[in-house]
Write a protein that holds these residues in place. Structure first.
Motif, PDB file in Angstrom:
ATOM      1  N   LEU A  35       0.150   3.857  -7.789  1.00 19.76           N
ATOM      2  CA  LEU A  35       0.142   3.754  -6.329  1.00 19.76           C
ATOM      3  C   LEU A  35       1.367   4.456  -5.749  1.00 19.76           C
ATOM      4  CD1 LEU A  35      -0.818  -0.039  -6.129  1.00 19.76           C
ATOM      5  CD2 LEU A  35      -2.285   1.943  -6.552  1.00 19.76           C
ATOM      6  N   ARG A 297      -9.653   0.521   2.200  1.00 19.61           N
ATOM      7  CA  ARG A 297      -8.602   0.443   1.174  1.00 19.61           C
ATOM      8  C   ARG A 297      -7.363  -0.255   1.727  1.00 19.61           C
ATOM      9  NH1 ARG A 297      -8.687   6.367  -1.820  1.00 19.61           N
ATOM     10  NH2 ARG A 297     -10.866   6.249  -2.491  1.00 19.61           N
ATOM     11  N   VAL A 301      -5.695  -3.664   0.177  1.00 21.07           N
ATOM     12  CA  VAL A 301      -4.349  -3.772  -0.390  1.00 21.07           C
ATOM     13  C   VAL A 301      -3.474  -4.660   0.493  1.00 21.07           C
ATOM     14  CG1 VAL A 301      -3.360  -1.681   0.682  1.00 21.07           C
ATOM     15  CG2 VAL A 301      -2.470  -2.495  -1.501  1.00 21.07           C
ATOM     16  N   TYR A 372      -2.331   4.095  -0.714  1.00 20.51           N
ATOM     17  CA  TYR A 372      -3.673   3.564  -1.044  1.00 20.51           C
ATOM     18  C   TYR A 372      -4.653   4.705  -1.236  1.00 20.51           C
ATOM     19  CZ  TYR A 372      -3.382   2.675   4.104  1.00 20.51           C
ATOM     20  OH  TYR A 372      -3.144   2.728   5.449  1.00 20.51           O
ATOM     21  N   SER A 376     -10.953   0.613  -3.289  1.00 15.01           N
ATOM     22  CA  SER A 376     -10.508  -0.724  -2.860  1.00 15.01           C
ATOM     23  C   SER A 376     -10.314  -1.702  -4.016  1.00 15.01           C
ATOM     24  CB  SER A 376     -11.501  -1.300  -1.839  1.00 15.01           C
ATOM     25  OG  SER A 376     -11.499  -0.498  -0.680  1.00 15.01           O
ATOM     26  N   MET A 379      -7.135  -0.846  -5.654  1.00 12.42           N
ATOM     27  CA  MET A 379      -6.001  -1.192  -4.795  1.00 12.42           C
ATOM     28  C   MET A 379      -5.718  -2.691  -4.873  1.00 12.42           C
ATOM     29  SD  MET A 379      -4.896   1.676  -3.772  1.00 12.42           S
ATOM     30  CE  MET A 379      -3.487   0.845  -3.062  1.00 12.42           C
ATOM     31  N   ARG A 380      -6.786  -3.491  -4.847  1.00 15.71           N
ATOM     32  CA  ARG A 380      -6.621  -4.953  -4.948  1.00 15.71           C
ATOM     33  C   ARG A 380      -5.958  -5.307  -6.279  1.00 15.71           C
ATOM     34  NH1 ARG A 380     -11.097  -5.975  -1.472  1.00 15.71           N
ATOM     35  NH2 ARG A 380     -12.423  -4.915  -2.966  1.00 15.71           N
ATOM     36  N   ALA A 383      -2.264  -4.393  -6.287  1.00 15.97           N
ATOM     37  CA  ALA A 383      -1.438  -5.354  -5.546  1.00 15.97           C
ATOM     38  C   ALA A 383      -1.315  -6.654  -6.325  1.00 15.97           C
ATOM     39  CB  ALA A 383      -2.047  -5.604  -4.167  1.00 15.97           C
TER      40      ALA A 383
END
Lengths: 396, 396
Positions: A35, A297, A301, A372, A376, A379-380, A383
Motif C-alpha cells: 500500500l 476502495r 480502507v 488505495y 477493496s 485494501m480491507r 488495513a
C-alpha cells in the motif's frame, strides 16, 4: 571530483531501504500487501495499445518539442469538457507530470528562492525544487484538522521575500484533501497579493468523491495569468509507465521559458503520445467507472482503519491516498517490524512512512500514507494487517 | 511573478525563427532540403515495434527508476561487445541522452561552477548547463584546424577553480571530429591532474568512418572512476522519438546522485524500453550497414561542398554532421535569403547557422552545420543548392 552540494542534501529514499526488506520477506514466502506506492492495479484502457499498434511511420522520429499537435488538441478538448478554455499553445506535453514540475521550478526559481507548500506534501517536490536550486517553505498542517491549509494567515506566515510560488496538490497527495472553490479563490488571492505564481498539481483531478464537483485552478479566469497547471495521464488513465504529462498555462512568459527547456531536451516519446491522445478522446463516462471503483476502495480502507484504537485519520475526499497517525512513536520502526518479524497467516503489509512528506524536521514520524491502489478486499485486508501488527507491536 | 534569471539568459532558438520562414516557403510550393536537423530518414529497425506490439501486461506500469532490468542487461551486453565491462548498476536508463545530460550537470555543478567544452559544441548543452546553474568555459577551436582540441595547453587555458568537468562529444556534433586513443588518454590525464569529471557524450559511437576503430572513453580502466558516459539509441538505431538513453559510470557517487534524480521522476517510459532492448540485441552487423550508408552520404555532401569557391571545410571522420565556413559575413542573413528570395527549379535548402554552437560571442557567424540525414542524391542536391545560392547571394 565535485558532487553538487544541493544534491548531497537529499537523503536516500526510505522506500529503497524498506524495499530491500520487503524483497527478503517475499523470498521467505511472505505475501506483502503493498500500500506504499501510487501504482494502481487498474487496467490501462485498451485504446492506448491499439493506437500504438496502428502507428504507421517507418521512422520513430522526434515529435514537436511542445508535444504532438494531435495530443495537444485532445488535451485542449478534454479541458473544454470542464469549461476551461486552453489553446494548443497553452499546453506543453511533458515526460510525465514529473518533467512538468521540473520545468516549472527551473523556470521560476533562482538559487536561494523558495516555494510555499503545505506539508505533508508529495515527497518528490523536494527533489525537483532542490535540483532547481530552491527550497521548500512549508505550511504545517495537522492530521487533527484533516490537513486543511486554505487560510490566509497560515499561508502568509510561510511567505517571505524569496518566495516565488505557492504549490497546491489538489486533490492532495498524500492527504487526499480536496480544495473547495472558496479555498482555491483564497489561495489565488494570497498569491496575487504577494505577486506569486500558483503551481497547481492536478494529476488526481477526477478523483473527487462523495458526489462533489471537480474544481480546477484553471476555472478562475481572473487568476489565469498566474496559474500553472501540472497534469499527467498516469493516474487518470492508469498509465504511469507511459510517462505523459503536461504543463498548462495562459501566461506566455512561463510557456516561453518552459519551451526553452523543452527544445533543449528535444521531444517527448512519440508512441506514448499517440496512445495518450486516444485515451483523452475516450467518452468521459470512463471517469465515472474509475471514480466509483476508487471511492469503494476508499470506503473499504477507511472503514477498516477506523477500527484501530488510537488512530487519527479523516475520510479523504479525493486522490487515492489516506494519511493516518498511528499510536506508535516511530512508524519506520513499526514498518520494519511488519516486514521482518510479523505475519498473519503468512501475510503482512507495507505503507509509506510520512516523515519524508514533511520539510520540518521531526514531523510525521507517527504518520503513514496508504495508497488505495488495490481492490477493496485487498485494501480491507491490508488495513486489518496494520491493526493486527499494531496489537503485536505495542504488546511486545 | 519571477522568471529565473538564468533561464532568461537563454535566447530564443534560431531554428524556431527560421522554421517560420521555411513553412512559409513550403506553402508557396518551394521544396526545402532540410539539412538543419539531426533527424535521420533511416528506418527504425522493425524489432522495435514488434517488441512493443508483443508487450503483454494489462497495466502500463512504472518501470524501475534505474531502468527496466532487461534493457540494462541488453546495454551491458552491447558494451561487452566492445570489450567494456559495465554492470547493470553502472547503467541508468534515461529519457534520451538529454535526460542523462541534465542529470549529470545537476549532479556535478553548484551555482557558479563551469564545465569545459570545445566550441563549437552541441548547442543544447547550454540549456542543460544553464538550468543546472552552471556556465560553459569554452575551448575555442577553428575550422582551419579541423576543430582539433586534444591539446593540454589549450584545454588547461579553459580550466579555472570553478571548473568541475570536461565535456567531450565523440564523435563530434557539430564538428564530426573523431578523437584518437591518444587524444582520449590526454584529455583524461588533464582531467585527472585537475580533479575533474570527464563527461563523454558518445551518442554517435558507431558513426566512425574510413575503417577507423571505435574508441570509447569507457575503454580506459585507469580513468574509469572519473568517466561518465552519456548515450542514446536515437542515432544508433534511428529511433529519436523513442527517447531512450542512458548514463553509464563506474563511479558510485555519481550513480547514487543520479539515482536520487531518477527516483524523483519515478521512471522512463516502459514500452520504449521494451523496444530499445530488442534493438540492442540485434546482430552487430546492423551497424555495418548503417555506417556504410552514412559514409557514402558524407562522401557525397563533402565532395559537393568542396566545389564551392572560398569554403573552409574538412572531411569529418564521424557522426553525421559537417561544419563549413562560408564566404559570407553572416550565414543567418544568407539562410534568410535562401528561404525567402532564392530557388533553383522551385527548390532551396536549409542548414543550421553555427553561432549558437559557440559560447564566445561573435564566433561562428560565417559557419554552418549540415546534417547528412538524407540520402546521397538529396545531400548532393542540398550542397549544390548552397553553391548556387551563394553565387546569387554574393552577386546581388
Amino acid at each position: 571530483m565535485n558532487i553538487s552540494k544541493r544534491m548531497l542534501q537529499i537523503g536516500e529514499s526510505p522506500i529503497r531501504k524498506f524495499n530491500k526488506y520487503a524483497l527478503e520477506a517475499q523470498k521467505k514466502g511472505k505475501k506483502i500487501y503493498r500500500l506504499n506506492i501510487g501504482q494502481p492495479d487498474v487496467e490501462t484502457p485498451q485504446c492506448f495499445m491499439d493506437a500504438i499498434k496502428h502507428f504507421q511511420s517507418k521512422v520513430i522520429a522526434y515529435s514537436e518539442s511542445g508535444g504532438e499537435v494531435d495530443l495537444q488538441e485532445a488535451i485542449a478538448s478534454y479541458f473544454k469538457g470542464y469549461g476551461m478554455d486552453y489553446a494548443k499553445d497553452d499546453i506543453m506535453v511533458t515526460t510525465g507530470g514529473s518533467e512538468a514540475l521540473s520545468m516549472v521550478f527551473t523556470s521560476v526559481l533562482d538559487p536561494g528562492d523558495n516555494v510555499v507548500v503545505a506539508e505533508p506534501f508529495y515527497t518528490n517536490y523536494n527533489t525537483f525544487i532542490t535540483a532547481a536550486c530552491g527550497t521548500v517553505s512549508p505550511i504545517t498542517t495537522k492530521a487533527e484538522d484533516g490537513y486543511a491549509y486554505a487560510d490566509r494567515e497560515l499561508i502568509e506566515k510561510a511567505i517571505n521575500d524569496r518566495t516565488r510560488a505557492i504549490v497546491c496538490t489538489n486533490p492532495g497527495n498524500p492527504t487526499g484533501r480536496v480544495l473547495t472553490p472558496e479555498d482555491i479563490r483564497l489561495i489565488c488571492e494570497v498569491a496575487r497579493d504577494n505577486d506569486l505564481w500558483v503551481i497547481a498539481d492536478e494529476v488526481y483531478r477526477e478523483f473527487v468523491f462523495d458526489g462533489n464537483d471537480i474544481t480546477s485552478f484553471g476555472m478562475f479566469p481572473e487568476f489565469a495569468d498566474r496559474v500553472i497547471i501540472v497534469d499527467s495521464i498516469s493516474k487518470r488513465f492508469s498509465a504511469c509507465g507511459a510517462r505523459v504529462g503536461c504543463l498548462v498555462s495562459k501566461n506566455a512568459d512561463i510557456m516561453e521559458c518552459a519551451m526553452k527547456i523543452a527544445q533543449g531536451r528535444l521531444s517527448c516519446a512519440t508512441l506514448d503520445q499517440v496512445g495518450a491522445a486516444a485515451m483523452y478522446r475516450m467518452d468521459p463516462s470512463y471517469y465515472d467507472g474509475m471514480k466509483a471503483e476508487y471511492e469503494s476502495r476508499r470506503d473499504a480502507v477507511y472503514h477498516e482503519l477506523s477500527q484501530i484504537p488510537g488512530i487519527v485519520c479523516s475520510r479523504p475526499g479525493g486522490s487515492f491516498y489516506i494519511m493516518a497517525k498511528l499510536p506508535v512513536d516511530n512508524v519506520e520502526d513499526f514498518l520494519m517490524f511488519l516486514l521482518t518479524e510479523f505475519d498473519d497467516n503468512g501475510e503482512t503489509v507495507m505503507f509509506s512512512p510520512a516523515e519524508g512528506f514533511y520539510a520540518t524536521p521531526g514531523l510525521g514520524r507517527d504518520e503513514i500514507r496508504i495508497a488505495y491502489v488495490l481492490n477493496s478486499d485487498d485494501m480491507r485486508r491490508g488495513a486489518e494487517l496494520i491493526r493486527l501488527g499494531l496489537e503485536k507491536y505495542n504488546s511486545r
